[in-house]
Design an enzyme around this catalytic site. Structure first.
Site, PDB file in Angstrom:
ATOM      1  CG  HIS A   1      14.178 -14.068  21.738  1.00 36.78           C
ATOM      2  ND1 HIS A   1      13.452 -13.198  22.546  1.00 36.78           N
ATOM      3  CD2 HIS A   1      14.861 -14.631  22.672  1.00 36.78           C
ATOM      4  CE1 HIS A   1      13.559 -13.247  23.468  1.00 36.78           C
ATOM      5  NE2 HIS A   1      14.378 -14.141  23.947  1.00 36.78           N
TER       6      HIS A   1
ATOM      7  CD  GLN B   1      18.394 -17.388  23.179  1.00 41.02           C
ATOM      8  OE1 GLN B   1      17.507 -16.967  22.316  1.00 41.02           O
ATOM      9  NE2 GLN B   1      18.020 -17.138  24.410  1.00 41.02           N
TER      10      GLN B   1
ATOM     11  CE1 TYR C   1      14.533 -12.881  30.769  1.00 36.12           C
ATOM     12  CE2 TYR C   1      15.088 -11.472  28.932  1.00 36.12           C
ATOM     13  CZ  TYR C   1      14.741 -12.833  29.654  1.00 36.12           C
ATOM     14  OH  TYR C   1      14.427 -13.877  28.619  1.00 36.12           O
TER      15      TYR C   1
ATOM     16  CD  GLU D   1       1.765 -15.908  26.098  1.00 39.39           C
ATOM     17  OE1 GLU D   1       1.494 -14.746  26.389  1.00 39.39           O
ATOM     18  OE2 GLU D   1       1.851 -16.033  25.098  1.00 39.39           O
TER      19      GLU D   1
ATOM     20  CE1 TYR E   1      -3.251 -17.538  20.129  1.00 39.55           C
ATOM     21  CE2 TYR E   1      -2.411 -16.932  17.958  1.00 39.55           C
ATOM     22  CZ  TYR E   1      -3.395 -17.753  18.959  1.00 39.55           C
ATOM     23  OH  TYR E   1      -4.388 -18.498  18.668  1.00 39.55           O
TER      24      TYR E   1
END
Ligand SMILES: [Ca+2]
Length: 410
Positions: free
Chosen positions: A186, A122, A303, A282, A292
């Site tokens: 991430h 990613q 998953y 979110e 948070y």
């Protein structure tokens, strides 16, 4: 005397008028409700929301006739998009390229002079923003994944766009979100300026089980929003955290993979999107110094289907609730508030690129709560990675498949 009296009358009249304006500031044409949520698939969990309307709010439908145009399909995995003052668009491509694209879709050559990115997984060249004084200083700021001892980091760099627009001059890495992790997932990766002229940057927790708890560590810059100066140091006025040893650049904590940040045009609050696991995407209204919750609380599961946490919890004192969440996920990425007047019913609404959802989510927000949701461009079947408002008040969105869309009223 008469003159004075008229002045007083006029002043009172102005106060009354201003009062009306203030009260009416959130008034705008309503998009009609469809009377049912846009999501029809079953959720992964039966976790109850913390409040009514936190998920699956009723759908709305834009009344105005909207037209979307594919300006180009020749980008390669574009990741970040922002407007230049002259109306052209500055776009990053994941592999490590930056290009200027005109509002009619003419794609410029790759701009050289960008520090090497590690584009595996990613990673890559990620979010981008321009200096508030770009017109005079031509400075750009971007996020990327960088190889480092022990793995990779989310890094921030800056540089000057050469007058020729063919290269970046004096590119400098100003910030690294440590520690490095041996994972290519991430990275977070969005960046924007706040009203004080400092940078807000989102970082991810790097996904692997070993690094996941670092979202709750005040000594790691992972799973955070950080607020830094244009030199990369902690910005003045940052919040304090109760735990000792907190990194001074921290603005908020407890995030998973935040790929969208935007500032509400009226309230000035920072809003954020983050990817949940299976369920639990979110939208948060980010308050400085707040936590948070990831991975302590979440509306998602692994998953594999396994619960997260033992026992799994969704709410806890001291941990903030999302304003809104999705289960199943839509994979929310880049986002922007609509600040234009061209489509009056969109004013101050939040537009979010959805990857696995393959649409643009429009959230209608009132008093910091989501009161309506719409899916735009769903029939296009594209993974929307980022979206921005153009100088012409149209929305411009990029997709993993290489498209640039212009979305405007007909
Ligand atoms: Ca959360």
């Amino acid at each position: 005397m008469k003159c004075v009296r008229w002045s007083i009358t006029l002043a009172v009249a102005l106060i009354v008028l201003n009062g009306c304006k203030k009260d009416d500031k959130d008034e705008k044409p309503d998009s009609p409700s469809t009377g049912k949520p846009v999501e029809t698939k079953p959720a992964n969990t039966n976790y109850p929301p913390a409040f009514t309307g936190q998920t699956r709010i009723n759908g709305v439908r834009t009344s105005a006739a909207i037209q979307s145009t594919v300006l180009t399909s020749s980008l390669t995995a574009p990741w970040g998009i922002t407007s230049l003052p002259d109306g052209r668009l500055l776009i990053t491509e994941k592999a490590g390229r930056m290009r200027i694209v005109t509002s009619t879709g003419a794609v410029g050559n790759a701009i050289t002079g960008i520090p090497a990115v590690n584009a595996s997984g990613q990673g890559g060249l990620l979010g981008i923003t321009i200096d508030p004084q770009f017109s005079s200083n031509r400075m750009l700021y971007w996020v990327f994944s960088e190889s480092a001892s022990g793995g990779t980091v989310t890094a921030v760099a800056k540089g000057r766009l050469a007058d020729s627009e063919t290269s970046i001059e004096n590119a400098t890495v100003i910030y690294r979100a440590n520690p490095a992790i041996a994972s290519d997932l991430h990275y977070g990766g969005r960046i924007l300026f706040d009203k004080t002229g400092n940078l807000l940057v989102s970082t991810g927790e790097r996904s692997i089980l070993a690094s996941r708890p670092l979202a709750q560590s005040v000594t790691a810059a992972l799973g955070k929003i950080v607020r830094i100066t244009t030199s990369g140091s902690a910005a003045p006025g940052n919040p304090t955290f109760s735990q000792s040893g907190a990194l001074p650049e921290m603005y908020s904590m407890g995030h998973r993979n935040p790929q969208g940040i935007a500032i509400h045009p009226k309230t000035g609050d920072l809003w954020q999107s983050e990817h949940g696991p299976r369920g639990g995407d979110e939208i948060n209204r980010v308050q400085p110094g707040a936590n948070y919750g990831w991975p302590t609380i979440t509306y998602g599961i692994e998953y594999s289907g396994a619960a997260i946490g033992n026992p799994p919890i969704q709410q806890k004192d001291g941990l903030e609730q999302p304003v809104y969440y999705w289960d199943p996920v839509i994979s929310p990425s880049g986002m922007t508030f609509y600040k234009g007047n061209r489509i009056a019913e969109w004013e101050n609404d939040l537009f979010i690129g959805a990857l696995s959802g393959t649409h643009i989510a429009r959230l209608v927000i009132k008093d910091n709560k989501v009161v309506g949701e719409e899916r735009l461009l769903e029939s296009e079947g594209q993974r929307f990675r980022d979206i921005t408002q153009g100088k012409d008040e149209a929305l411009y969105a990029i997709t993993d498949g290489g498209r640039l869309y212009r979305i405007d009223k007909q």
